[in-house]
Write a protein that holds these residues in place. Structure first.
Motif, short mmCIF file in Angstrom:
data_model
loop_
_atom_site.label_atom_id
_atom_site.label_comp_id
_atom_site.label_asym_id
_atom_site.label_seq_id
_atom_site.Cartn_x
_atom_site.Cartn_y
_atom_site.Cartn_z
N TYR A 58 36.42 36.43 38.68
CA TYR A 58 35.77 36.11 39.95
C TYR A 58 36.01 34.68 40.41
O TYR A 58 35.20 34.12 41.17
CB TYR A 58 34.27 36.40 39.83
N PHE A 66 26.22 33.12 44.77
CA PHE A 66 25.96 34.28 43.92
C PHE A 66 26.89 34.35 42.71
O PHE A 66 26.85 35.32 41.95
CB PHE A 66 26.07 35.58 44.74
N LEU A 70 26.86 37.03 39.55
CA LEU A 70 28.01 37.95 39.48
C LEU A 70 28.59 37.94 38.07
O LEU A 70 28.85 39.00 37.47
CB LEU A 70 29.04 37.45 40.50
N ARG A 111 30.27 53.55 46.85
CA ARG A 111 29.06 52.73 47.04
C ARG A 111 28.09 53.39 48.02
O ARG A 111 26.87 53.32 47.83
CB ARG A 111 29.46 51.34 47.52
N THR A 119 25.00 43.35 44.20
CA THR A 119 25.53 42.93 42.89
C THR A 119 25.81 44.17 42.04
O THR A 119 26.89 44.31 41.45
CB THR A 119 24.52 42.00 42.17
N VAL A 123 31.35 49.53 41.35
CA VAL A 123 32.78 49.32 41.10
C VAL A 123 33.29 48.04 41.75
O VAL A 123 32.70 47.54 42.72
CB VAL A 123 33.64 50.49 41.65
N HIS A 124 34.38 47.56 41.21
CA HIS A 124 35.16 46.49 41.85
C HIS A 124 36.57 47.04 42.03
O HIS A 124 37.09 47.69 41.13
CB HIS A 124 35.21 45.25 40.95
N ALA A 125 37.19 46.76 43.17
CA ALA A 125 38.60 47.14 43.36
C ALA A 125 39.33 46.01 44.06
O ALA A 125 38.76 45.33 44.93
CB ALA A 125 38.71 48.43 44.18
#
Ligand code: CMP
Length: 144
Positions: A58, A66, A70, A111, A119, A123-125
Motif C-alpha cells: 500500500y 487511513f 489499512l 463489493r 476498509t 478484495v483488492h485488485a
C-alpha cells in the motif's frame, strides 16, 4: 488481410481476498466468479501478510490518513493472493470487484453484493498495468 491481434489485450492482474473475505468464507465465491467470467487463475496462495509487505503493497497510500488502519487490517488474518490472466483482465477484474467504497458499489459486483465497509471491502485488485506488475512481484517471485 490484417492479422487478428488477440494477444494485444492479454493481461495479468493481481487480486487479493482480504482477511474479511477469507474469514467470512467468501473465497470460493470470489474464485468462482473469476472462473465463471472466463478468466484464468494462474497462481494462488494463502498469505499471512507481514508489516513490511503490507507497507510495500500500500505504498501509494503512505501519506493518507487511513494508511495505518489499512496496513493493520491487511495483516489481521490470512489472505489469499492470486494472479489472474485473460483478455482485458485488469479492467474486467476491477469491474467485477466494484467501487472501492461499498456504499457506491453496484449490485452484482463483489463489493456491491458482500461489503459495507471501505476498509473491510473483501478484495483488492490492481488498478493499472503498472500496479499489476508491481503487486504480482510483491507476492509471487515465481510467476513469469
Ligand atoms: P483496496 O482496493 O485494497 O486499495 C486501497 C484501499 O484503501 C482500499 O481498497 C480501501 O480499503 C482503502 N481506502 C481507500 N479510500 C479510503 C478512505 N477514504 N478511507 C478508508 N480507507 C480507504
Amino acid at each position: 488481410m490484417d492479422q487478428i491481434k488477440v494477444r494485444d489485450t492479454m493481461e495479468r492482474t493481481f487480486l487479493m481476498i482480504k482477511p474479511d473475505g477469507v474469514q467470512r468464507g467468501l473465497a470460493g465465491e470470489v474464485v468462482s466468479r473469476i472462473e465463471r467470467r472466463g478468466l484464468n487463475i494462474i497462481a494462488l496462495k494463502m498469505v499471512q501478510v507481514d508489516h513490511k509487505t503490507a507497507k510495500r503493497h500500500y505504498a501509494e497510500h503512505a501519506d493518507k490518513p487511513f494508511f495505518d488502519s489499512l496496513v493493520d487490517f491487511i495483516m489481521s488474518g490470512p489472505t489469499i493472493a492470486m494472479v489472474i490472466e485473460g483478455r482485458n483482465a485488469i479492467s474486467i477484474t476491477r469491474s467485477m470487484v466494484g467501487a472501492t467504497d461499498p456504499s457506491k458499489a453496484a449490485a452484482g459486483t463483489i463489493r456491491g453484493d458482500f461489503a459495507l465497509d471501505i476498509t473491510q471491502n473483501i478484495v483488492h485488485a490492481s488498478d493499472s498495468p503498472e500496479s499489476a506488475e508491481r503487486e504480482i512481484a510483491i507476492y509471487f517471485d515465481d510467476v513469469i
